[in-house]
Each structure stands twice: as structure tokens, then as C-alpha cells.
Write a protein that holds these residues in place. Structure first.
Motif, mmCIF file in Angstrom:
data_model
loop_
_atom_site.group_PDB
_atom_site.id
_atom_site.type_symbol
_atom_site.label_atom_id
_atom_site.label_comp_id
_atom_site.label_asym_id
_atom_site.label_seq_id
_atom_site.Cartn_x
_atom_site.Cartn_y
_atom_site.Cartn_z
ATOM 1 N N ASN A 104 0.852 -1.190 0.000
ATOM 2 C CA ASN A 104 0.000 0.000 0.000
ATOM 3 C C ASN A 104 0.891 1.243 0.000
ATOM 4 O O ASN A 104 2.098 1.151 0.271
ATOM 5 N N ILE A 114 1.190 -2.358 4.613
ATOM 6 C CA ILE A 114 0.461 -3.585 4.277
ATOM 7 C C ILE A 114 0.963 -4.085 2.925
ATOM 8 O O ILE A 114 1.170 -3.302 1.996
ATOM 9 N N CYS A 132 -0.020 -6.916 -0.025
ATOM 10 C CA CYS A 132 -1.028 -7.847 -0.533
ATOM 11 C C CYS A 132 -0.371 -8.780 -1.543
ATOM 12 O O CYS A 132 0.143 -8.332 -2.567
ATOM 13 N N CYS A 140 -1.032 -11.600 -4.256
ATOM 14 C CA CYS A 140 -2.198 -11.919 -5.095
ATOM 15 C C CYS A 140 -1.851 -13.007 -6.097
ATOM 16 O O CYS A 140 -0.698 -13.166 -6.490
ATOM 17 N N PHE A 183 -3.521 -10.406 2.737
ATOM 18 C CA PHE A 183 -3.107 -9.104 3.259
ATOM 19 C C PHE A 183 -2.257 -9.328 4.509
ATOM 20 O O PHE A 183 -2.712 -9.951 5.467
ATOM 21 N N TRP A 184 -1.025 -8.789 4.478
ATOM 22 C CA TRP A 184 -0.060 -9.000 5.550
ATOM 23 C C TRP A 184 0.318 -7.676 6.211
ATOM 24 O O TRP A 184 0.526 -6.672 5.523
ATOM 25 N N TRP A 194 -4.221 -0.145 -5.153
ATOM 26 C CA TRP A 194 -4.465 0.398 -3.818
ATOM 27 C C TRP A 194 -4.994 1.826 -3.937
ATOM 28 O O TRP A 194 -4.567 2.591 -4.804
ATOM 29 N N TYR A 219 -9.011 -3.728 3.328
ATOM 30 C CA TYR A 219 -7.913 -4.674 3.514
ATOM 31 C C TYR A 219 -8.216 -5.751 4.552
ATOM 32 O O TYR A 219 -7.488 -6.752 4.655
#
Length: 575
Positions: free
Chosen positions: A318, A323, A325, A327, A338-339, A360, A387
Motif C-alpha cells: 500500500n 500492508i 497484498c 495476489c 493481506f499481511w 491500492w 484490507y
């Protein structure tokens, strides 16, 4: 502070409101032309430009009105300079039929006045757009093995040149001063390829380069600067390879201070995606044959955190860098993880099927996924997510229509400072997306319904590095297994009632082999060793049968000879 979403498709260009005003219509004056080839935002989101087949329109987002119309009906590609001062338009290259001379197809316009400042010839679409520094002081473009530099918007005057024979790629760092320029020259006739980094405008002399990286096997190179312009990543790729369908790839790190190294990846296979953190202190690489690995590296190219393996081929930070992501789009099912980057914890996992684009929002909290043509012509539409996994909106375009692009309106990062991470899903009136399917092993029809199935796995999935301590294959668990095996051996020895032959065989089957005691007769010792090997093999078969493995007929027959072998072994020891 809500940001609108702009969509381009066969029905023209229109805007919708983002969260929390999703249900309210936007008052953007819709462009109804079905020939809108391209649209682009300025970096700060203040301006929007698009081509409708008749002209190029420059739109003021805050004032909600068209500022300028430029007579460029053939515009195919456009971009704003970083501060939105200039608009660069590229058209397909054509030749004047009367003179057989090429016509200028690259134009630079002043956004405020709409005046054309410069027209140039740019035949190839590769590297079509001139590169600007973030403050727009420097502009660079590639012309016939030379990099031409302009300063302060004076496009009629080439301030300086950097000559690199056969240069095919270049990159200008955004941050500065000092400004960094990288050039890529392919190798030939046994000579390696190389990328050299220079500090503008110090280009003279053999030692002018501040950093250099050479390598073989590279038909093309992708150069990615971090936001602070302190380092860049080089992804080298060959078109063909004997070992891989994707060709050979290599990932290299090159610092503006002269440091360079190869980034060692933990799994064989292609590199799908590389993403610098907006904080410029780390980068994420998604790589390897499916299921792919994802790893965060620091500025020393050391692995900081391994996310394990999974169905993924992209990794997006992001804008705040808090964060990440991971995918899996394209031929994958749209899995999104999402981490929390700081805590290295999984926030949530969800699925957005048939996704062709991901973006994002500038607030770092919301995500826009879309299904667009021509990648997919069925089910075109978009979804808005939070998120934490909540789907806030899902819309499809009308029947017979196509969606080509969907973008959040950009915004300066200062408007959206970093916020604490929430692990609780935000409320949503939309139905929850389908759960992420679990990976199941394929079972042949002849084996279905049976309990003793062979232990086979099509794919080995690895957990993240902070969960590998719980993996039974790790050394801690191995020690525990050894202790349990030792206890079992002692219990079997006690239960054997002094039968040393049985105790010796059980111990040999479960522990490393040790030298057998000698009876003094070499022939007798040889027979005892052979019997012990057979009994040890039987013990292994018994353990496999106990674990649920289906044994073959000859193995079952071998197990039936155990009593006879024990009796023969006992007779040899007594005699």
C-alpha cells in the motif's frame, strides 16, 4: 477524505465515488464517446487527460470542468510530468507520402496554456516517454545511442548528452539532486551486458560511472529504482532457454554508492513480480514454480521474511508501506493475502475471481479490483474492498458493454498518514466472497473410497518463516521423535521377556546400525548378519503397514517368514 474512481470502457469515461460515499452519484460530466483510447491522471490527482478520438481533453478534477482541448485525435499514449506541468502525447509513427520524410509523433504540451512546446520523432513505442525527475528539473530521452538531457523545461536546447554505444534501455531516478542515470547496453560476440549508473551531469572520463553491473544472458533488462533513488533492481531476462519456458532470469541489486550483488532466490522458476517498499528500505519478490514463494529482502539483499509458498504471482505494497497484498491473478483464482508488514502477521485472506487489474487507494485502506477487456470480455466490472477482507461494492457494466480500465484518483501521500493496522473486518452489506479453496491431492478413480492410500503430494506447500518452528520436519521435532523412539525401544526390550534376538532386531530397525558382536566363527557371524538384515527389513514393512501404507503381495509374504527367521537366529546364538 473520499477519492473517486474513474472508469473507461465502450460506454465512454465516467466517475464514481469511493468509500464512504459509494452510493452517491458523482457529478463528473460523463464522456460518452466509445473511442476513448487512453486516459491518464497527474501524479497528485489534480488533472485527468483523455483522448476521445476527436481531441485530447485536460480535466481539472477539483473544479470538475474541462480546462483545455488539444487537437490530437490520433493520440495513443499519454503521460503527465511528475508535477503536472507538462503533458506528453505519443502517436503512431507515419511518413509523409509526398516527401517520404517521417512526421513528428511525440508532442510536449504546457498544461496551463495548452501550448505545444516541442515536437519530436519517436518511432518505437518502447521507451516512448521522456523521463522527468520528480522536481521536473531534468528531462531525458534516448536518441540514436545517446541520452539527451533537457533542463528547466527548455526542450529546444539539449543541455548535455551521455553516449553509450548500442544503449537500448535507460532509467532516470526520480529523487534528487543529485540525479542518477542508468543505461543498459546489451552484450555481443562474447562481451557481457552491462548497466552503468552515472551522477548527472558527470558523464566524462572512463571512471565517471558511480556503479556498474555486468552479466551474461540478457535479451532485456527491467530497471526499478526505489523511491529514495538510493538503489535499483535489475531483472534480466532471455527470450529462450533450454531449461525453462520463461527463459533464464536473474535479479541483481545495484546501489548508487557502487555496491552490487546478485539476489539469491530460494526456489527455481520465473520471477513474477518485484515491488519496492514505499519506505525504500526493503523489496518483495514473488518467484518460483507454482506454488510460488514470496520473500522480503533488505538493502543487503538478505532475506528478512519468507511468506512460504502459495497460489500467487503479484505482491503490492500500500502507499504507506504498512500492508503487503500477495495476489494470484491471471490463470490463478484471484487469491488475496493481506499481511501486516511490521508485525509479519496475516491480516486476512480472501478471493477476487477473474481479476485483471489491482490498485491500492491512496488512503492505504481500500483496494480496487477489476475485470477488464480485452483480457476478459465476460463479466466486466469492478469490486471495492477493505484490507480486512470486506467487499464494499461490486458492479458489472451493462450487457454488451466492455470495461477497459478502472483507476483510483491519485492523491499526495501527505493527505493520508499511516494508521494502525486493524485485524477486525469492517462491516459490509455485500455478501462475503466465497472461501478460498483448499488444495486437495488428486486421487485416481481406482483408489477412491479406500482407506490405505499412498502418501503422495502434487505440490509441497511451505508455511511462512514465523510458522516453520511448528513444522514437524524441523530439528526440534526431530529430537522429540528420537526421544520417543528411544522410549519405545526400551519398552519393547522390557516386554520381550529377555528374548535378546527380538530385542536386537527391534533396536536395529529403529536406530542407526551398530557393529554386531562376534561369536568367533566367521561363517556363523555372516549368517547372523544376513538374518538380522532380513528381520530389520520386515520391521520396516510392519511400520509402513501400521502407518497405513498398502503393501504388495511379495512384501506380505516376506512378513510371514519372521517367526522362522527368529527361530533360526536363536538357534545360531545358542549353538
Amino acid at each position: 477524505m473520499a477519492l473517486p474512481i474513474t472508469l473507461r470502457g465502450s460506454a465512454g469515461i465516467w466517475m464514481i465515488n469511493g468509500p464512504p460515499n459509494i452510493d452517491k452519484p458523482h457529478d463528473f460530466p460523463r464522456e460518452t464517446s466509445s473511442k476513448c483510447k487512453v486516459m491518464v491522471f497527474s501524479k497528485d490527482g489534480a488533472m485527468l487527460a483523455w483522448s476521445n478520438g476527436d481531441c485530447v481533453k485536460i480535466f481539472d478534477v477539483a473544479a470538475n470542468k474541462v480546462l483545455k482541448e488539444i487537437d490530437r485525435p490520433r493520440a495513443s499514449l499519454m503521460t503527465f510530468s511528475p508535477k503536472g506541468t507538462y503533458l506528453v502525447i505519443w502517436e503512431l509513427y507515419t511518413v509523409d507520402k509526398a516527401t517520404q520524410n517521417g512526421l513528428p509523433n511525440l508532442s510536449i504540451y504546457d498544461v496551463a496554456s495548452g501550448q505545444c512546446l516541442k515536437t519530436l520523432i519517436q518511432k518505437k513505442v518502447t521507451h516512448w516517454n521522456p523521463l522527468f525527475s520528480d522536481d521536473e528539473k531534468i528531462c531525458c530521452r534516448n536518441v540514436n545511442n545517446e541520452l539527451h538531457f533537457y533542463e528547466d523545461g527548455k526542450f529546444d536546447e539539449i543541455k548535455t548528452k551521455l553516449h553509450l554505444q548500442k544503449v537500448t534501455g535507460y532509467s532516470l531516478s526520480g529523487a534528487g539532486p543529485p540525479y542518477m542515470v542508468a543505461g543498459y547496453v546489451p552484450g555481443g560476440k562474447g562481451q557481457p551486458c552491462f548497466v552503468r549508473v552515472y551522477k548527472y551531469p558527470n558523464f566524462g572520463g572512463p571512471n565517471a560511472a558511480v556503479a556498474n553491473r555486468t552479466f551474461f544472458k540478457a535479451d532485456k533488462v527491467e530497471m526499478l529504482w526505489n523511491k529514495a533513488s538510493t538503489a535499483m533492481l535489475l531483472l534480466t531476462t532471455t527470450d529462450t532457454s533450454e531449461s525453462s519456458y520463461y527463459g533464464d532470469q536473474g535479479l541483481h541489486y545495484l546501489g548508487s554508492n557502487g555496491e552490487s550483488s546478485l539476489v539469491h532466490l530460494g526456489k527455481n522458476g520465473p520471477v513474477y513480480h518485484i515491488e519496492w517498499s514505499p519506505k525504500s528500505t526493503e523489496f518483495c519478490v514473488v518467484y518460483g514454480f507454482m506454488p510460488a514463494k514470496a520473500t522480503i529482502y533488505n538493502m543487503k539483499t538478505e532475506p528478512v521474511f519468507d511468506f512460504g509458498t502459495g497460489p500467487r504471482n503479484f505482491g503490492f505494497y500500500n502507499p504507506q508501506g504498512s500492508i503487503l497484498c500477495l495476489c494470484g491473478f491471471g490463470n490463478l483464482r484471484g487469491n488475496m493475502e493481506f499481511w501486516d508488514v511490521k508485525q509479519k502477521k496475516l491480516i486476512c485472506q480472501t478471493q477476487s475471481q477473474d481479476t485483471t487489474s489491482f490498485q491500492w487507494c491512496a488512503d492505504g485502506e481500500h483496494i480496487l479490483t477489476a475485470t477488464t477487456a480485452p483480457r476478459l470480455r465476460v463479466g466486466n466490472g469492478y469490486r471495492i474492498w477493505h484490507y480486512t477482507g470486506a467487499m464494499l461494492e461490486e458492479k458489472h457494466v451493462g450487457k454488451g458493454e466492455e470495461l477497459w480500465e478502472a483507476f483510483w484518483c491519485p492523491a499526495p501521500l501527505e493527505r493520508f498518514p499511516e494508521k494502525p493496522i486493524s485485524y477486525r473486518q469492517v462491516p459490509s452489506e455485500k455478501p462475503a466472497p466465497p472461501p478460498v479453496s483448499t488444495q486437495q491431492t488428486y486421487v485416481p478413480p481406482s483408489m477412491r473410497g479406500k482407506t490405505n492410500l499412498p502418501s503422495t503430494k502434487l505440490h509441497e506447500y511451505e508455511p511462512p518463516s514465523n510458522q516453520k518452528k511448528q513444522d514437524p520436519s524441523m530439528p526440534v521435532s526431530k529430537n522429540k521423535k528420537k526421544k520417543e523412539a528411544k522410549k519405545n525401544r526400551e519398552a519393547e526390550k522390557a516386554a520381550s521377556g529377555g528374548n535378546e534376538a527380538v530385542s536386537m532386531v527391534t533396536s536395529a530397525a529403529s536406530a542407526p546400525s551398530v557393529p554386531m558382536p562376534s561369536t568367533g566363527d566367521p561363517e556363523k557371524d555372516k549368517k547372523i548378519r544376513n538374518l538380522m538384515k532380513k528381520l530389520q527389513a520386515i520391521e520396516v514393512l510392519k511400520e509402513q503397514q501400521k502407518a497405513g501404507k498398502q503393501l504388495e503381495l511379495n512384501q506380505l509374504t516376506k512378513m510371514k517368514t519372521e517367526d522362522a527367521l527368529l527361530a533360526e537366529l536363536k538357534a545360531l546364538e545358542i549353538s
